[in-house]
Design an enzyme around this catalytic site. Sequence first.
Site, PDB file in Angstrom:
ATOM      1  N   HIS A 461       0.830  -1.207   0.000  1.00 59.70           N
ATOM      2  CA  HIS A 461       0.000   0.000   0.000  1.00 59.70           C
ATOM      3  C   HIS A 461       0.867   1.262   0.000  1.00 59.70           C
ATOM      4  O   HIS A 461       0.698   2.146  -0.848  1.00 59.70           O
ATOM      5  CB  HIS A 461      -0.908  -0.019   1.233  1.00 59.70           C
ATOM      6  CG  HIS A 461      -1.783   1.190   1.371  1.00 59.70           C
ATOM      7  ND1 HIS A 461      -3.110   1.200   1.034  1.00 59.70           N
ATOM      8  CD2 HIS A 461      -1.517   2.448   1.816  1.00 59.70           C
ATOM      9  CE1 HIS A 461      -3.627   2.401   1.252  1.00 59.70           C
ATOM     10  NE2 HIS A 461      -2.667   3.182   1.742  1.00 59.70           N
ATOM     11  N   GLU A 462       1.780   1.336   0.943  1.00 57.21           N
ATOM     12  CA  GLU A 462       2.616   2.542   1.038  1.00 57.21           C
ATOM     13  C   GLU A 462       3.522   2.683  -0.181  1.00 57.21           C
ATOM     14  O   GLU A 462       3.813   3.798  -0.621  1.00 57.21           O
ATOM     15  CB  GLU A 462       3.434   2.520   2.326  1.00 57.21           C
ATOM     16  CG  GLU A 462       2.600   2.539   3.600  1.00 57.21           C
ATOM     17  CD  GLU A 462       1.594   3.682   3.662  1.00 57.21           C
ATOM     18  OE1 GLU A 462       1.835   4.737   3.030  1.00 57.21           O
ATOM     19  OE2 GLU A 462       0.557   3.516   4.330  1.00 57.21           O
ATOM     20  N   HIS A 465       1.722   4.489  -2.890  1.00 60.27           N
ATOM     21  CA  HIS A 465       1.853   5.937  -2.728  1.00 60.27           C
ATOM     22  C   HIS A 465       3.208   6.413  -3.261  1.00 60.27           C
ATOM     23  O   HIS A 465       3.305   7.452  -3.931  1.00 60.27           O
ATOM     24  CB  HIS A 465       1.757   6.318  -1.252  1.00 60.27           C
ATOM     25  CG  HIS A 465       0.371   6.359  -0.697  1.00 60.27           C
ATOM     26  ND1 HIS A 465      -0.662   7.045  -1.297  1.00 60.27           N
ATOM     27  CD2 HIS A 465      -0.156   5.809   0.430  1.00 60.27           C
ATOM     28  CE1 HIS A 465      -1.764   6.922  -0.561  1.00 60.27           C
ATOM     29  NE2 HIS A 465      -1.483   6.167   0.489  1.00 60.27           N
ATOM     30  N   HIS A 468       3.308   6.777  -6.932  1.00 61.51           N
ATOM     31  CA  HIS A 468       2.593   7.986  -7.337  1.00 61.51           C
ATOM     32  C   HIS A 468       3.522   9.203  -7.284  1.00 61.51           C
ATOM     33  O   HIS A 468       3.458  10.098  -8.146  1.00 61.51           O
ATOM     34  CB  HIS A 468       1.393   8.182  -6.405  1.00 61.51           C
ATOM     35  CG  HIS A 468       0.291   9.016  -6.976  1.00 61.51           C
ATOM     36  ND1 HIS A 468      -0.859   9.295  -6.272  1.00 61.51           N
ATOM     37  CD2 HIS A 468       0.141   9.640  -8.169  1.00 61.51           C
ATOM     38  CE1 HIS A 468      -1.669  10.042  -7.009  1.00 61.51           C
ATOM     39  NE2 HIS A 468      -1.078  10.275  -8.161  1.00 61.51           N
TER      40      HIS A 468
END
Length: 670
Positions: A461-462, A465, A468
């Site tokens: 998940h991190e 980010h 991105h």
Amino acid sequence: MTNPLLADWDTPFQIAPFDAISDDDFTPALDWALAAHNVEIDAIAQDGDAPTFDNVIGALEAAGRDLDKVLGVFFTVAGADSNPAREALQREFSPKLAAHFSEISANTALFARVAAVWDQRGALELTDEQSRVLMLTHRGFVRAGAALTGAQAERMKEIKGRLAVLGTEFTQNLLADERDWHMDLPETDMAGLPEFVIRTAHTAGAEVGANGAVITLSRSLIVPFLQFSTRRDLREIAYKAWTARGANGGKTDNREIAAEILKLREERAKLLGYKNFATYKLETEMAGDAESVRDLLMQVWQPAKAQAEADAWVLAQMMQQDGVNDDLQAWDWRFYSERRRQQLHDLDEAELKPYFQLDRMIEASFDCASRLFGLAFEPLDVPLYHPDCRAWNVTRGGEHIAVFIGDYFARGSKRSGAWCSAMRSQAKHPQVQTPVVINVCNFAKGDPALLSYDDARTLFHEFGHALHQMLSDVTYESVSGTSVSRDFVELPSQLYEHWLGVPEVLSTFATHAETGQPMPQVLLEKVLAAATYDMGFQTVEYVASALVDLEFHDGAAPADPMARQADILEGLGIPQAIGMRHATPHFAHVFSGDGYSSGYYSYMWSEVMDADAFAAFEEAGGAFDEDVAKALEENILSTGGSRDAAELYTAFRGRLPGVEALLKGRGLVA
């Protein structure tokens, strides 16, 4: 410049020289940077030339680079490796920074020039990104109170300053409660605990200076303790301590702080002409208004609650069979749910955990990024702020595009949770700068460090980010990377979680810590089959938190947030053995700052899209389809906030999704 925070950084890729920086450097560096930024702002506001995009908006984008450097370093270490000096600096800096940025938004001469550019936008030959930056800048000034005058303008400054102080206090109180509590765990109290939990408890004991094993409030330790300990009395003690963070009375109690924050947010919104804070906050999000958020959450709440109630009945029967003559309690759920999972899926966490080594999961996240986007990761030997940290040079086609830093282990100096931040964001104006991106997690340390499947999902998940940020390809920093609508920002991160569950990823990287053998096919199939197990519980605890957050802000601020929280949960009919994922006194997402206030729903809003987005790969023939990966990068990962979020998603997928894919993905509908 003799201050290492302000000097030119002659380091690989201009990474902050952490080995040369001391806590004594922060105050003089910040004061100098604030003064320098004021000079730049005054020059823009007082410019005698007619206002243009370049000499107003472009100049604002270029201003404050030294301030960015100082704050990028400070907030990294203050969140991930705090100490009393840094906590004191946070308390000093928060009102100072709030006042600084309030002065900028209240600068009438500056706002007049911004407004002048905005008024002539139709006659300007701007790129799409420039038009977007102009709109966001003008809107940001208005929403910050730039149009207010007199007493209203002064009150807005006071509110912002006070909110900054309160957010810092909330965070530090929570950190103190987490740092100061532990429960000694002598060998006689270890009944039911698998070896990996015992080993982690001993490591935690060494970390806190105890003489033996302990249970701390780190999620990576307390959750497996609640899953496996047969000592119901100890589970109750641990659970109550975990959920009492921020509500223990005394100087670290957050309840009155939360009430004041909610009251000030309401006043802030009304000063700007909004009926309440939710209306103000959601105006700029994809959802648009509170009713749209409530509609989504309630569509999910009903099937999730029904599933959770059915599961609760089964768990209660199991407890009765154990001879426990009591209602199912919150400290019982994980214990009996873990036992039921073993029965239903023949899946034992103790058997599973050796296959999820931290280092192998890092490799897996990198490998997926390589296959999808052509990235390569080369270890960097550079000084960082803590020995646990490690860094990589991220390249594509041999060209440097980013630095990635991973800080994975729990420690008393780190706030709880997991997050991604950019110490430096990607931009091309006023000069090209590549990002320095950091992932911070709170995994239990071990040799080797072993993760739960949920921990591994957090890592992916991190890293979503981080992608991105690292793949951002825009001109202006204000729309770089994760600078998007709050209910869009979780799309890349939640989407990336899907690759952990791809069978070929698990079969390659889920290797046993001792034997090195890949996870057996039969175990892999059990893991995937159990992916939606206990999803009623997980969904209820999340949606309850999101609805409490929404109701706090969609109406008059409650004088007693704890009483209001209880009323909301009672109205929802939350099962008694399930608590909110984040109760008010430790709801850092909502009360440490404005980021997720009236916006905790955004994880679910983004999940509607991530379920649909991953389906695009499946429909195209596989998780690593090159054309879909290219479309994802071009339309979402590289574009930051340079275009409207709904427009970006539609460009990628051709339409906006409905809630059906989410419910199916969570196993809440057939």
